[in-house]
Design a protein around this motif. Sequence first.
Motif, PDB file in Angstrom:
ATOM      1  N   ASN A  99       0.804  -1.222   0.000  1.00  0.00           N
ATOM      2  CA  ASN A  99       0.000   0.000   0.000  1.00  0.00           C
ATOM      3  C   ASN A  99       0.835   1.270   0.000  1.00  0.00           C
ATOM      4  N   PHE A 100       2.151   1.136   0.042  1.00  0.00           N
ATOM      5  CA  PHE A 100       3.028   2.301   0.058  1.00  0.00           C
ATOM      6  C   PHE A 100       3.274   2.755  -1.382  1.00  0.00           C
ATOM      7  N   VAL A 101       2.985   4.012  -1.661  1.00  0.00           N
ATOM      8  CA  VAL A 101       3.156   4.543  -3.015  1.00  0.00           C
ATOM      9  C   VAL A 101       4.608   4.961  -3.219  1.00  0.00           C
ATOM     10  N   ILE A 102       5.271   4.343  -4.168  1.00  0.00           N
ATOM     11  CA  ILE A 102       6.695   4.580  -4.408  1.00  0.00           C
ATOM     12  C   ILE A 102       6.867   5.635  -5.487  1.00  0.00           C
ATOM     13  N   GLY A 103       7.703   6.634  -5.198  1.00  0.00           N
ATOM     14  CA  GLY A 103       8.028   7.673  -6.172  1.00  0.00           C
ATOM     15  C   GLY A 103       9.496   8.023  -6.088  1.00  0.00           C
ATOM     16  N   THR A 104       9.896   9.029  -6.843  1.00  0.00           N
ATOM     17  CA  THR A 104      11.315   9.397  -6.886  1.00  0.00           C
ATOM     18  C   THR A 104      11.816   9.945  -5.557  1.00  0.00           C
ATOM     19  N   THR A 105      10.913  10.483  -4.721  1.00  0.00           N
ATOM     20  CA  THR A 105      11.340  11.103  -3.466  1.00  0.00           C
ATOM     21  C   THR A 105      11.439  10.113  -2.311  1.00  0.00           C
ATOM     22  N   GLY A 111       9.739  15.206   7.250  1.00  0.00           N
ATOM     23  CA  GLY A 111       8.662  15.989   7.843  1.00  0.00           C
ATOM     24  C   GLY A 111       7.437  15.154   8.175  1.00  0.00           C
ATOM     25  N   SER A 112       6.499  15.792   8.855  1.00  0.00           N
ATOM     26  CA  SER A 112       5.273  15.107   9.282  1.00  0.00           C
ATOM     27  C   SER A 112       4.428  14.714   8.078  1.00  0.00           C
ATOM     28  N   GLY A 113       3.837  13.507   8.157  1.00  0.00           N
ATOM     29  CA  GLY A 113       2.883  13.087   7.147  1.00  0.00           C
ATOM     30  C   GLY A 113       3.476  12.643   5.834  1.00  0.00           C
ATOM     31  N   LEU A 114       4.759  12.297   5.799  1.00  0.00           N
ATOM     32  CA  LEU A 114       5.398  11.900   4.536  1.00  0.00           C
ATOM     33  C   LEU A 114       5.546  10.391   4.386  1.00  0.00           C
ATOM     34  N   GLY A 115       5.206   9.609   5.422  1.00  0.00           N
ATOM     35  CA  GLY A 115       5.216   8.163   5.275  1.00  0.00           C
ATOM     36  C   GLY A 115       6.194   7.421   6.162  1.00  0.00           C
ATOM     37  N   LYS A 116       6.810   8.108   7.126  1.00  0.00           N
ATOM     38  CA  LYS A 116       7.774   7.421   8.009  1.00  0.00           C
ATOM     39  C   LYS A 116       7.090   6.310   8.800  1.00  0.00           C
ATOM     40  N   THR A 117       5.986   6.652   9.443  1.00  0.00           N
ATOM     41  CA  THR A 117       5.289   5.659  10.263  1.00  0.00           C
ATOM     42  C   THR A 117       4.746   4.523   9.398  1.00  0.00           C
ATOM     43  N   GLN A 140      18.509   7.903   5.858  1.00  0.00           N
ATOM     44  CA  GLN A 140      17.892   8.349   4.615  1.00  0.00           C
ATOM     45  C   GLN A 140      16.626   9.132   4.917  1.00  0.00           C
ATOM     46  N   ASP A 141      16.409  10.207   4.165  1.00  0.00           N
ATOM     47  CA  ASP A 141      15.224  11.027   4.380  1.00  0.00           C
ATOM     48  C   ASP A 141      14.113  10.651   3.410  1.00  0.00           C
ATOM     49  N   ILE A 142      12.901  11.117   3.736  1.00  0.00           N
ATOM     50  CA  ILE A 142      11.760  11.060   2.820  1.00  0.00           C
ATOM     51  C   ILE A 142      11.411  12.503   2.471  1.00  0.00           C
ATOM     52  N   GLN A 143      11.529  12.854   1.220  1.00  0.00           N
ATOM     53  CA  GLN A 143      11.209  14.200   0.772  1.00  0.00           C
ATOM     54  C   GLN A 143       9.710  14.315   0.450  1.00  0.00           C
ATOM     55  N   PRO A 144       9.171  15.534   0.469  1.00  0.00           N
ATOM     56  CA  PRO A 144       7.777  15.709   0.033  1.00  0.00           C
ATOM     57  C   PRO A 144       7.596  15.176  -1.381  1.00  0.00           C
ATOM     58  N   PRO A 145       6.438  14.603  -1.676  1.00  0.00           N
ATOM     59  CA  PRO A 145       6.230  13.988  -2.990  1.00  0.00           C
ATOM     60  C   PRO A 145       6.228  15.008  -4.123  1.00  0.00           C
TER      61      PRO A 145
END
Length: 461
Positions: free
Chosen positions: A123-129, A156-162, A279-284
């Motif tokens: 269910n995790f949407v994979i993109g370049t970020t 940042g908050s709400g980007l998919g870490k959890t 590793q970070d998760i950037q905004p989509p």
Amino acid sequence: MQSSIEKLWQQCLEDFGKNISSVGMDLWINTLQPINLETDKLVVVAPNEMARNQVYDTYFSKMKDSIKRHYNVSEISVLIPEEKEEYISKYSEQHPNDEIEIDGITTSYSAKNPFNPRYTFDNFVIGTTNQVIYAAARAVAECPAVRFNPLFIYGGSGLGKTHLLQAIGNYLWEHKTPNFNIVYVTCEQFTNDFVDALRERQEKGMEAFHKIYREADVLIIDDIQSISNKKGVQEEFFNTFNDLYQSGKQIIISSDRPPKEMSTLEDRLRSRFASGFIQDIQPPDFETRLLIIQKKIELEGFAFDKGVDSVLADRLANYNIREIEGILKKIYFLANLHGKASASVEDMEEVLRKDSPSAEVSKSRMNQDKIIDIVCDYYGINRNDLTGRRRNKEIVMPRQVCIYLMWSQLNIPLINIGEYFGRDHTTIIHARDKIMDMLKTDKPTKKTINELVNKIKMASL
């Protein structure tokens, strides 16, 4: 109990549609989630109190008549999300060998899966970020403590870490249990457990604490940044980390910032974190936002007019994933209130106009350049001096204030602010931390920051 509640529920939904309007179905009935079928009772979950009341007041008798034809039950129980876990817990205690369906996944409650079944790798949407951290998280789940240990995810908050942490947990639970000990906690819970253990008499409390955390095969800690100003907790976590690491156990950590930006974090912990994979998760970006929107529409069963998803992906450039989900629900809810089976661009525009001050319209009007203009005007200095190399007192203070405001008001990573000002990362951290320290004790600085924040908010309207 039937082998698949979902299959039978689908039959009921088709039957409901014969006696309930399409709007009523879309707005209320299709939002119900069947979770268990007892001997004479079907248990479903409504998304909120309003939905449950609407079901009971308007549709309940029609639903009961229809369900009797399929389930042969005499009672329907409609729960809200806050009651769901309590019901599951009580049912599992009374029927320890039964299975129960949650979100379409059948789970035995002789051992309870603590992870949200909606948060999976599928269910995790994979993109370049986020593709790099997705690959790392998947590798850790498949082969714990082999490649990336510790795994440190920040963003940042709400980007998919959890979501990723829970996906790792779900994968491990499915493929490694029951002989695999997975401990998943927030940093706050770890802290509270530690404090409670210290309050216990003699060594009994700490023994129990160590049994939980130091016998884990995988330890997952969410929001580790909360530990940065707690010396005693840092000491305990350092020892727990070492014990697990030396025993070849996997450690997974999430934070809203990288270790080097946690200014009060002990160097030895920062060094331990840096020894693994960070590793970070950037905004989509646009393409990822579009995929996220399409995925959420599919999962929620929403209907949107053709092209609305692309317009939304463009308009929601400054929204995180959690905010995007909320906007989608608001749009579809509004469309159904208007009696539409599909949400239109007009519905989207109405929702965005009514959204909170932190919505896209406000955010899109405020950026780094405008904060610099506001700070320069406030202090009576020019832009070239503020962003240049001058280090005299009348320039340094406004520059530090500007850096703090960019970080606090726009949630821009410090490393990006450093690139904007042409400064190294350590200098930017020092500037941010100096203003934060002054805000604790210096009233003029607090007054200045409050005035500038108000100016920023006014400029973003």
